[in-house]
Design an enzyme around this catalytic site. Structure first.
Site, PDB file in Angstrom:
ATOM      1  N   TYR A   1      16.031 104.795 147.498  1.00  0.00           N
ATOM      2  CA  TYR A   1      16.772 103.254 147.550  1.00  0.00           C
ATOM      3  C   TYR A   1      18.238 103.509 146.963  1.00  0.00           C
ATOM      4  O   TYR A   1      18.679 102.265 146.894  1.00  0.00           O
ATOM      5  CB  TYR A   1      15.874 102.429 146.649  1.00  0.00           C
ATOM      6  N   LYS A   2      18.500 104.507 146.779  1.00  0.00           N
ATOM      7  CA  LYS A   2      19.967 104.562 146.466  1.00  0.00           C
ATOM      8  C   LYS A   2      21.000 105.117 147.771  1.00  0.00           C
ATOM      9  O   LYS A   2      20.980 104.239 148.559  1.00  0.00           O
ATOM     10  CB  LYS A   2      20.112 105.971 145.327  1.00  0.00           C
TER      11      LYS A   2
ATOM     12  N   ARG B   1      29.479 102.462 135.417  1.00  0.00           N
ATOM     13  CA  ARG B   1      29.275 103.314 136.383  1.00  0.00           C
ATOM     14  C   ARG B   1      29.598 102.588 137.899  1.00  0.00           C
ATOM     15  O   ARG B   1      29.106 101.389 138.091  1.00  0.00           O
ATOM     16  CB  ARG B   1      27.726 103.957 136.346  1.00  0.00           C
TER      17      ARG B   1
ATOM     18  N   ASP C   1      15.307 117.009 141.005  1.00  0.00           N
ATOM     19  CA  ASP C   1      15.406 115.676 141.567  1.00  0.00           C
ATOM     20  C   ASP C   1      16.689 115.436 142.188  1.00  0.00           C
ATOM     21  O   ASP C   1      17.647 115.360 141.515  1.00  0.00           O
ATOM     22  CB  ASP C   1      15.121 114.557 140.032  1.00  0.00           C
TER      23      ASP C   1
ATOM     24  N   PHE D   1      17.516 112.321 133.039  1.00  0.00           N
ATOM     25  CA  PHE D   1      17.121 110.961 133.498  1.00  0.00           C
ATOM     26  C   PHE D   1      15.750 110.648 132.781  1.00  0.00           C
ATOM     27  O   PHE D   1      14.903 111.301 132.772  1.00  0.00           O
ATOM     28  CB  PHE D   1      17.229 110.718 135.131  1.00  0.00           C
TER      29      PHE D   1
END
Lengths: 404, 404
Positions: free
Chosen positions: A218-219, A363, A193, A124
């Site tokens: 926040y996911k 996605r 991560d 990422f």
């Protein structure tokens, strides 16, 4: 073969997580397949932030640092996350962003034992950018290993690898235990991560031998836009590590205002500045829903939902860029398509929210706490319509927004 | 000589800032002399956060990054703060904490031109702690200069000094222009910490020659507990500087997901991770009140309020630890007293909120936007009672809380 409608209904009827949807207050008719990018607020979260604003801040003002234990929020949130990732409750703390926390850990580890900073070629972006920033700052080497490289790609001249547990596109899940064993033999530390893993997978970091991790609030943790991130350091390692962002909140006695910096004993030494209380209140409340549901059940349903979606897409000629079906997978799916951006925009127009990832990926995330099998089935039907009618080719869907 | 009651009433009646109090929703009967530590929420702030929670996040979810311009919040907040500190609107951005922002700037400056990191012996602790952390990390020298040292104390072997514009205890205000001239002659860069200045003093950083600054969002800017901080870099210097916390939000094109880190052109390169939207929404709304009032009027009233308090305290035998009366001063006052902790607790019990600063200081802040002269006069009367009756000597007031 797609499930018949009555099979879908049966899946929802027998879903042990079905009641969790009521904890959220999602807009009617919206099919939200983007909880992997920004989870929705629970009703408890909306209410907690209102209380912090109107009562704790407005009425009690500065006193709330003590009376509402604002000062303890980073630890209290950390304890809740520790349970979700399978580590001890005082080994996790919530603070800053994933990027800042990677920097702290990476710098602290390289100060103990120097070597190159390694990332996968398709890591990422922000993880790689932070690695580059730190490498340039302290004069460390930075190198990328191939997308598919396993732990054998690590060298004895490497210091650390920053590695997503769940890949942000393919949702492939690394084997923590294999990586840790191989890395330890080479003297390399792994910073995991967990951004696309925490809250979606049944994690047991302690059992698997992980020592260092960061992750996103926040996911799948539903902590709100730009929620504070978390950081995990195995207890035995924490007091060995000195991180350079040594702000006052990581001090052993922040309010003694002593001249010298004396880091707190455990994970609290990874704190830096004053915690962002309003945002952290949201995350703190959002985490409570995990008390009622096991991570095993959550991972199982995520797989069920995404399998259902993948089956539906197969009938449309779309195959995800994902690991083989028998392998473990995160809770999202990516599909390459030349019209990916436009199709995602068309779906959004039809109230099916997914996201686009450059260069040509659609996605979709399958958060098991609020999604029904029926939602997933409906999403496939709408996608089918959009592809059949080629509605997505209308020029209006090609306009690029700033954030994708 | 204390003002008579009718003089106090006249001061309030002729106060051009008096209407600003209505923008806040303070608890009745509370005299809040701690806006220097945590400003109160404005009504607009309470309402803005409710909208972000219930509408932007709950209903629009991920789409709000574009539709509510969440992605632009760090810049939009920065533009508002730029006006308050007297710099160009695109020279300030809001992100992270003061501590993290000091680290970014200090590291970026030392990468251009090495040398020691300097702080005053009585600098605010987190500023010194960050200096120590960075010095240890990159192998730079760290040194303290005497509390009263002026710019002549800087050496040519120094690289940077991190310096509060307003001292957190004495409220003494440094002369930016004098410091900048002297520092430039020695090749030293100054990072101004405006935490106790922004929103309280009429600042003109550009005119005074300042090039780098950070500051706090939760004091006189009323941005909420742990509000994001700000960072100012003069435009001509920004593109020269590479800061090590190079997260994706500081990238020129964050959503291109390119392999290499290419920093944004101007101040945006000082961004790191995903901005904390809920907290930043509060700060963004809080800043709007400054549109209606000049910083000159705000500084003038702050001085009027604190002078009134100091006069009242003089009659109680208390003199502030402050610069001489003819000098410029920040908006707070500190008084040394052996019973400082207990007196502050007793005042709080009586609904007069100040704070204690180690080892023996009572500190009171005079935020001009919501305080009336009558509040200050009443606070003095209550303090007089507490001292006269020695109520503060009751053992219950000596219990130490975690946060002071």
């Amino acid at each position: 073969m797609r499930c018949a409608e009555n099979d879908i209904a049966a899946l929802d009827a027998s879903d042990p997580l079905a009641p969790a949807r009521n904890a959220f207050d999602l807009p009617e008719n919206l099919i939200y397949l983007d909880g992997n990018s920004l989870g929705p607020p629970s009703r408890a979260t909306l209410s907690a932030v209102a209380t912090t604003m109107n009562s704790e801040w407005r009425e009690d003002l500065i006193r709330s640092w003590n009376t509402s234990d604002w000062i303890g929020l980073p630890k209290r949130c950390g304890q809740k996350i520790a349970k979700l990732i399978g580590v001890q409750r005082d080994e996790v703390i919530v603070c800053d962003s994933v990027s800042v926390n990677i920097f702290k850990l990476a710098s602290a580890l390289l100060a103990k034992s120097s070597g190159a900073i390694v990332v996968h070629a398709d890591e990422f972006p922000t993880d790689a950018y932070i690695a580059i920033g730190l490498a340039n700052q302290i004069g460390a080497d930075f190198r990328r290993i191939e997308e598919t490289a396993g732990p054998e790609a690590l060298n004895e001249t490497d210091g650390i690898i920053i590695k997503s547990l769940v890949h942000y596109k393919t949702a492939a899940v690394a084997n923590i235990s294999d990586w840790e064993k191989a890395a330890r033999q080479k003297g390399v530390s792994i910073i995991w991560d967990l951004s696309h893993a925490a809250g979606a997978l049944d994690l047991n970091l302690a059992v698997d031998g992980a020592e260092f991790a960061v992750g996103c609030g926040y996911k799948y943790l539903n902590g709100g836009p730009g929620a504070p991130a978390f950081i995990f350091v195995k207890k035995e390692r924490a007091s060995d590590l000195t991180q350079p962002l040594s702000g006052w909140m990581g001090h052993k006695k922040p309010f003694d205002f002593s001249d010298d910096y004396a880091p707190a004993d455990g994970i609290e030494r990874f704190l830096c500045g004053t915690p962002s209380i309003i945002s952290m209140t949201a995350l703190n409340a959002a985490l409570d829903i995990f008390d009622d549901h096991s991570m095993a059940a959550i991972e199982k349903k995520a797989r069920g939902l995404s399998d259902l979606f993948a089956e539906g897409c197969a009938e449309l000629g779309l195959a995800p860029d994902a690991p083989p079906a028998e392998e473990r997978r995160g809770a999202h799916l990516c599909f390459a398509h030349d019209g990916a951006y436009e199709i995602v925009q068309t779906l959004i127009k039809r109230d099916v929210i997914g996201d686009f990832r450059t260069p040509n990926f659609m996605r979709f995330g399958f958060s098991p706490l609020f999604l029904r099998y029926q939602d997933v089935s409906n999403a496939v039907s709408i996608l089918k319509e959009i592809l059949d009618t080629e509605e997505w080719r209308k020029p209006e869907y090609a306009m690029r927004a700033k954030v994708t």
